[in-house]
Design an enzyme around this catalytic site. Structure first.
Site, mmCIF file in Angstrom:
data_model
loop_
_atom_site.group_PDB
_atom_site.id
_atom_site.type_symbol
_atom_site.label_atom_id
_atom_site.label_comp_id
_atom_site.label_asym_id
_atom_site.label_seq_id
_atom_site.Cartn_x
_atom_site.Cartn_y
_atom_site.Cartn_z
ATOM 1 N N ARG A 24 3.246 -12.420 2.479
ATOM 2 C CA ARG A 24 3.845 -12.525 1.277
ATOM 3 C C ARG A 24 4.308 -10.952 0.778
ATOM 4 O O ARG A 24 5.301 -10.469 0.977
ATOM 5 C CB ARG A 24 2.802 -12.924 0.216
ATOM 6 C CG ARG A 24 4.119 -13.584 -0.934
ATOM 7 C CD ARG A 24 4.247 -12.717 -2.035
ATOM 8 N NE ARG A 24 3.099 -11.922 -2.677
ATOM 9 C CZ ARG A 24 3.081 -10.949 -3.535
ATOM 10 N NH1 ARG A 24 4.475 -10.309 -3.939
ATOM 11 N NH2 ARG A 24 2.109 -10.434 -4.082
ATOM 12 N N ASP A 25 3.463 -10.313 0.251
ATOM 13 C CA ASP A 25 3.628 -8.975 0.035
ATOM 14 C C ASP A 25 3.960 -7.972 0.800
ATOM 15 O O ASP A 25 4.794 -7.226 0.670
ATOM 16 C CB ASP A 25 2.335 -8.327 -0.957
ATOM 17 C CG ASP A 25 2.658 -7.202 -1.829
ATOM 18 O OD1 ASP A 25 3.751 -6.731 -1.641
ATOM 19 O OD2 ASP A 25 1.813 -6.669 -2.723
ATOM 20 N N HIS A 216 -5.729 -5.852 -6.467
ATOM 21 C CA HIS A 216 -4.717 -5.875 -5.717
ATOM 22 C C HIS A 216 -4.253 -4.576 -5.660
ATOM 23 O O HIS A 216 -3.696 -3.957 -6.541
ATOM 24 C CB HIS A 216 -3.612 -6.877 -6.216
ATOM 25 C CG HIS A 216 -2.305 -7.011 -5.430
ATOM 26 N ND1 HIS A 216 -2.187 -7.845 -4.530
ATOM 27 C CD2 HIS A 216 -1.291 -5.900 -5.263
ATOM 28 C CE1 HIS A 216 -0.972 -7.534 -3.703
ATOM 29 N NE2 HIS A 216 -0.500 -6.182 -4.460
ATOM 30 N N HIS A 218 -2.978 -0.787 -3.852
ATOM 31 C CA HIS A 218 -1.951 -0.308 -2.893
ATOM 32 C C HIS A 218 -2.416 1.449 -2.700
ATOM 33 O O HIS A 218 -2.995 1.967 -3.151
ATOM 34 C CB HIS A 218 -0.335 -0.135 -3.460
ATOM 35 C CG HIS A 218 0.175 -1.401 -3.489
ATOM 36 N ND1 HIS A 218 1.537 -1.813 -2.790
ATOM 37 C CD2 HIS A 218 -0.370 -2.714 -4.028
ATOM 38 C CE1 HIS A 218 1.834 -3.110 -3.141
ATOM 39 N NE2 HIS A 218 0.920 -3.433 -3.894
ATOM 40 N N CYS A 249 6.615 -3.657 -3.475
ATOM 41 C CA CYS A 249 7.501 -4.616 -4.413
ATOM 42 C C CYS A 249 8.893 -4.047 -4.101
ATOM 43 O O CYS A 249 9.362 -2.785 -4.565
ATOM 44 C CB CYS A 249 7.174 -4.349 -5.886
ATOM 45 S SG CYS A 249 8.072 -5.278 -7.065
ATOM 46 N N ASN A 258 0.334 -1.907 0.610
ATOM 47 C CA ASN A 258 -0.967 -2.476 0.096
ATOM 48 C C ASN A 258 -2.021 -1.726 0.941
ATOM 49 O O ASN A 258 -1.941 -0.872 2.082
ATOM 50 C CB ASN A 258 -1.263 -3.781 0.611
ATOM 51 C CG ASN A 258 -0.429 -4.573 -0.406
ATOM 52 O OD1 ASN A 258 1.030 -4.605 -0.156
ATOM 53 N ND2 ASN A 258 -0.640 -5.512 -1.181
#
Length: 321
Positions: A24-25, A216, A218, A249, A258
């Protein structure tokens, strides 16, 4: 309805949950679009490595994020185990309706603590996002889908700088009012530091002791794993990470990857924590993703291997003189 923490129930006290967000990310910012079949192959390999929880895709507009337009197809192909929990971003009721038909375990509602980033990311103001949570939850509950609340730019915004505490708290209160007890704090562009991670986590733990907080993080400025250590010291036992260190993002200036799943698995194992993840298999998955994207990934353990990985002395020349 599957609780996102269900996979860790009955585990030892030194257990840490890793939520894999690579498909996803990790992929949403990539120019190369990976076919759904390859994504499914990678996710199934992740499950085989011991990972249990996944933010596997996003039910956003395919026009906005074409890399994730295959969300339904990917969900259908995943070979789940009994303890697998599949989560996905759900931005609105339309996304929740799409998710409801896929057997999703939990949806991630999200909002940025920065007005500017929330508008860039979702094309709406913070209050508009908050007002939209209730109808999303109604759709999810009808489909017996659990929910996680996420706050983006929780530790700083590339457009506004420091985050106003009042914005953070009104979003968290909105989640709590809806009965959500899982909260993810998103370090969207790597502006988290040991100090602001500690202060933010303590503030939320004091005001909302019932919440199960995930971080979450990075690695934009190289302190992602340092922030994990601080989180562990503050009692956090849930961390998002991405295969090979992918991520970022597309609607935030300066966004990069991440924290890396294999690096996190290594750190936790060498610090005395259990994750249930096989490091060697995790490295194999990272190499699989690297091959699919046809470019080097930033993960470090995938290059170096385990701490006690040995090499023959003949592998390097002997110093002369």
């Amino acid at each position: 309805m599957k609780n996102p923490s269900a996979t860790s129930s009955g585990k030892p006290g030194n257990w840490v949950d890793i939520i894999e967000v690579g498909t996803r990310d990790g992929l949403q910012i990539e120019a190369k679009i990976i076919p759904a079949a390859k994504k499914v192959e990678i996710i199934n390999a992740m499950i085989d490595s011991g990972l249990r929880q996944f933010e596997v895709t996003s039910f956003v507009s395919p026009k906005a994020v074409p890399q994730l337009a295959d969300a339904v197809e990917v969900m259908a192909g995943v070979r789940r185990r009994a303890d697998t929990c599949l989560m996905a971003l759900v931005p609105n009721v339309k996304g929740a309706e799409r998710a409801a038909a896929t057997g999703l375990d939990a949806a991630v509602l999200f909002c940025s603590a920065s007005e500017t980033h929330n508008f860039k990311n979702l094309n709406r103001r913070i209050q508009d996002s908050i007002d939209g949570f209730a109808p999303i939850m109604e759709t999810l509950q009808k489909a017996d889908i659990g929910a996680v609340g996420a706050v983006a730019t929780a530790f700083g915004c590339p457009f506004e700088g420091e985050i106003e505490t009042v914005n953070m708290l009104r979003i968290v209160r909105a989640y709590v009012a809806l009965g959500i007890d899982h909260l993810t704090l998103g370090d969207t562009t790597g502006m988290a530091t040991p100090n602001n991670v500690r202060s933010t986590v303590r503030m939320l733990q004091d005001q909302f002791p019932q919440l199960k907080i995930s971080l979450h993080l990075h690695n934009t400025r190289g302190v992602g794993l340092a922030n994990v250590v601080v989180g562990l010291e503050e009692g956090i036992r849930r961390f998002d990470s991405s295969v090979g260190g992918l991520g970022g993002c597309p609607f935030a200036a300066g966004a990069t990857g991440n924290i890396c799943t294999e690096d996190l698995v290594y750190l936790l194992a060498e610090s005395g924590y259990e994750t249930g993840v096989d490091l060697r298999k995790s490295i194999d998955v990272a190499l699989m993703m690297e091959q699919a994207l046809e470019k080097p990934l930033p993960g470090q353990v995938m290059r170096a291997g385990e701490r006690l990985k040995l090499h023959p002395s003949s592998a390097v020349p002997t110093a002369a003189g």
